[in-house]
Design a protein around this motif. Structure first.
Motif, short mmCIF file in Angstrom:
data_model
loop_
_atom_site.label_atom_id
_atom_site.label_comp_id
_atom_site.label_asym_id
_atom_site.label_seq_id
_atom_site.Cartn_x
_atom_site.Cartn_y
_atom_site.Cartn_z
N LEU A 196 0.85 -1.08 0.06
CA LEU A 196 0.01 -0.06 0.08
C LEU A 196 0.86 1.18 -0.04
O LEU A 196 0.48 2.35 -0.52
CB LEU A 196 -0.80 0.00 1.27
CG LEU A 196 -2.12 -0.95 1.16
CD1 LEU A 196 -2.70 -1.10 2.54
CD2 LEU A 196 -2.98 -0.52 0.05
N ARG A 197 1.99 1.23 0.62
CA ARG A 197 2.96 2.29 0.85
C ARG A 197 3.97 2.60 -0.74
O ARG A 197 3.98 3.76 -0.96
CB ARG A 197 3.90 2.21 1.64
CG ARG A 197 4.89 3.31 2.05
CD ARG A 197 4.30 4.38 2.57
NE ARG A 197 5.38 5.48 2.82
CZ ARG A 197 5.61 6.39 1.78
NH1 ARG A 197 5.23 6.47 0.72
NH2 ARG A 197 6.51 7.26 2.22
N TRP A 198 4.07 1.69 -1.41
CA TRP A 198 4.74 1.70 -2.60
C TRP A 198 4.20 2.32 -3.34
O TRP A 198 2.76 2.34 -3.74
CB TRP A 198 5.36 0.18 -3.28
CG TRP A 198 6.22 -0.30 -2.45
CD1 TRP A 198 7.25 0.13 -1.72
CD2 TRP A 198 6.40 -1.65 -2.05
NE1 TRP A 198 8.19 -0.78 -1.17
CE2 TRP A 198 7.55 -2.07 -1.37
CE3 TRP A 198 5.79 -2.86 -2.67
CZ2 TRP A 198 7.91 -3.22 -1.01
CZ3 TRP A 198 6.25 -4.15 -2.39
CH2 TRP A 198 7.04 -4.27 -1.52
N LYS A 201 3.08 8.34 -12.37
CA LYS A 201 2.89 7.99 -11.35
C LYS A 201 1.27 8.17 -10.83
O LYS A 201 0.72 9.33 -11.10
CB LYS A 201 3.81 8.78 -10.31
CG LYS A 201 3.73 8.28 -9.06
CD LYS A 201 4.64 9.25 -8.02
CE LYS A 201 4.41 8.73 -6.69
NZ LYS A 201 5.45 9.45 -5.77
N CYS A 202 0.70 7.17 -10.26
CA CYS A 202 -0.56 7.22 -9.88
C CYS A 202 -0.86 7.73 -8.23
O CYS A 202 -1.93 7.82 -7.79
CB CYS A 202 -1.38 5.83 -10.18
SG CYS A 202 -1.33 5.73 -11.82
N GLY A 203 0.32 7.47 -7.55
CA GLY A 203 0.18 7.70 -5.96
C GLY A 203 0.50 6.31 -5.46
O GLY A 203 1.34 5.59 -5.89
N SER A 204 -0.19 6.12 -4.37
CA SER A 204 0.25 5.04 -3.71
C SER A 204 -1.24 4.34 -3.20
O SER A 204 -2.28 4.85 -3.58
CB SER A 204 0.98 5.19 -2.49
OG SER A 204 0.28 5.96 -1.32
N GLY A 205 -1.23 3.19 -2.45
CA GLY A 205 -2.55 2.47 -2.00
C GLY A 205 -3.31 3.36 -1.05
O GLY A 205 -4.49 3.29 -0.88
N PHE A 206 -2.53 4.35 -0.23
CA PHE A 206 -2.94 5.03 0.63
C PHE A 206 -3.62 6.13 0.02
O PHE A 206 -4.78 6.75 0.66
CB PHE A 206 -2.26 5.43 1.67
CG PHE A 206 -1.67 4.18 2.63
CD1 PHE A 206 -2.49 3.54 3.37
CD2 PHE A 206 -0.33 4.14 2.70
CE1 PHE A 206 -2.22 2.63 4.27
CE2 PHE A 206 0.27 2.76 3.41
CZ PHE A 206 -0.60 2.27 4.35
N LEU A 210 -4.66 1.77 -9.36
CA LEU A 210 -4.72 1.75 -7.81
C LEU A 210 -5.77 0.98 -7.17
O LEU A 210 -5.50 0.15 -5.97
CB LEU A 210 -5.17 3.32 -7.38
CG LEU A 210 -4.17 4.31 -7.64
CD1 LEU A 210 -4.56 5.58 -7.42
CD2 LEU A 210 -2.87 4.20 -6.72
N ALA A 211 -7.09 0.47 -7.74
CA ALA A 211 -7.92 -0.35 -7.33
C ALA A 211 -7.21 -1.60 -7.32
O ALA A 211 -7.72 -2.43 -6.47
CB ALA A 211 -9.12 -0.28 -8.10
N MET A 212 -6.70 -2.22 -8.40
CA MET A 212 -5.87 -3.33 -8.25
C MET A 212 -4.94 -3.74 -7.33
O MET A 212 -5.06 -4.47 -6.48
CB MET A 212 -5.22 -3.45 -9.67
CG MET A 212 -6.23 -3.83 -10.93
SD MET A 212 -7.48 -5.29 -10.74
CE MET A 212 -6.42 -6.63 -10.67
N ARG A 213 -4.02 -2.70 -6.95
CA ARG A 213 -3.10 -2.61 -5.94
C ARG A 213 -3.95 -2.62 -4.45
O ARG A 213 -3.60 -3.55 -3.80
CB ARG A 213 -2.22 -1.21 -5.83
CG ARG A 213 -1.25 -1.33 -4.59
CD ARG A 213 0.05 -2.50 -4.67
NE ARG A 213 0.78 -2.10 -5.69
CZ ARG A 213 1.60 -1.18 -5.66
NH1 ARG A 213 2.05 -0.64 -4.69
NH2 ARG A 213 2.39 -1.34 -6.87
N ARG A 214 -5.13 -2.08 -4.39
CA ARG A 214 -5.67 -1.94 -3.06
C ARG A 214 -6.56 -3.22 -3.05
O ARG A 214 -6.72 -3.87 -1.78
CB ARG A 214 -6.79 -0.89 -3.01
CG ARG A 214 -5.95 0.40 -3.05
CD ARG A 214 -6.88 1.58 -3.06
NE ARG A 214 -6.02 2.99 -2.83
CZ ARG A 214 -6.70 3.96 -3.40
NH1 ARG A 214 -7.88 4.01 -3.90
NH2 ARG A 214 -6.00 4.98 -3.16
N GLY A 215 -7.04 -3.85 -4.09
CA GLY A 215 -7.69 -5.12 -4.28
C GLY A 215 -7.31 -6.30 -3.41
O GLY A 215 -7.86 -7.33 -3.19
#
Length: 100
Positions: free
Chosen positions: A23-25, A40-45, A65-70
């Motif tokens: 989430l941090r990366w 760059k899209c941001g991070s999971g947070f 981002l949704a995939m990372r958070r998912g």
């Protein structure tokens, strides 16, 4: 604690660390903006869609981002649940047998 519980605790802590670090990366798209910089899209947070909006890739960033958070949030939540289940019995007061 038994050996099985210790191994489960170590695995749970490793998964919790993995989930929180994921989430941090930062999340990047494989595409580049007009100046050749990777988007760059941001991070999971938190999302940072300024560069993606300018490049016309905001929808792809939101999907990334949704995939990372998912996957990162369920991994961290499962690991945290395992840690709680393993630590809760250790926090209960021990019954003592009084000498009669």
């Amino acid at each position: 604690m038994t050996v099985r519980q210790i191994v489960a605790a170590v695995v749970a802590v490793a998964l919790l660390t993995l989930g929180l670090l994921a989430l941090r990366w930062p999340v990047y798209l494989p595409d580049f903006d007009p100046w050749g910089v990777q988007i760059k899209c941001g991070s999971g947070f938190s999302a940072d869609l300024v560069q993606a909006t300018f490049a016309g890739k905001a929808d792809q960033c939101q999907h990334a981002l949704a995939m990372r958070r998912g996957w990162a949030i369920p991994v961290a939540a499962l690991a945290w649940t395992i840690v709680i289940v393993l630590v809760a019995p250790l926090l209960r007061p021990q019954e003592t047998t009084a000498a009669r």
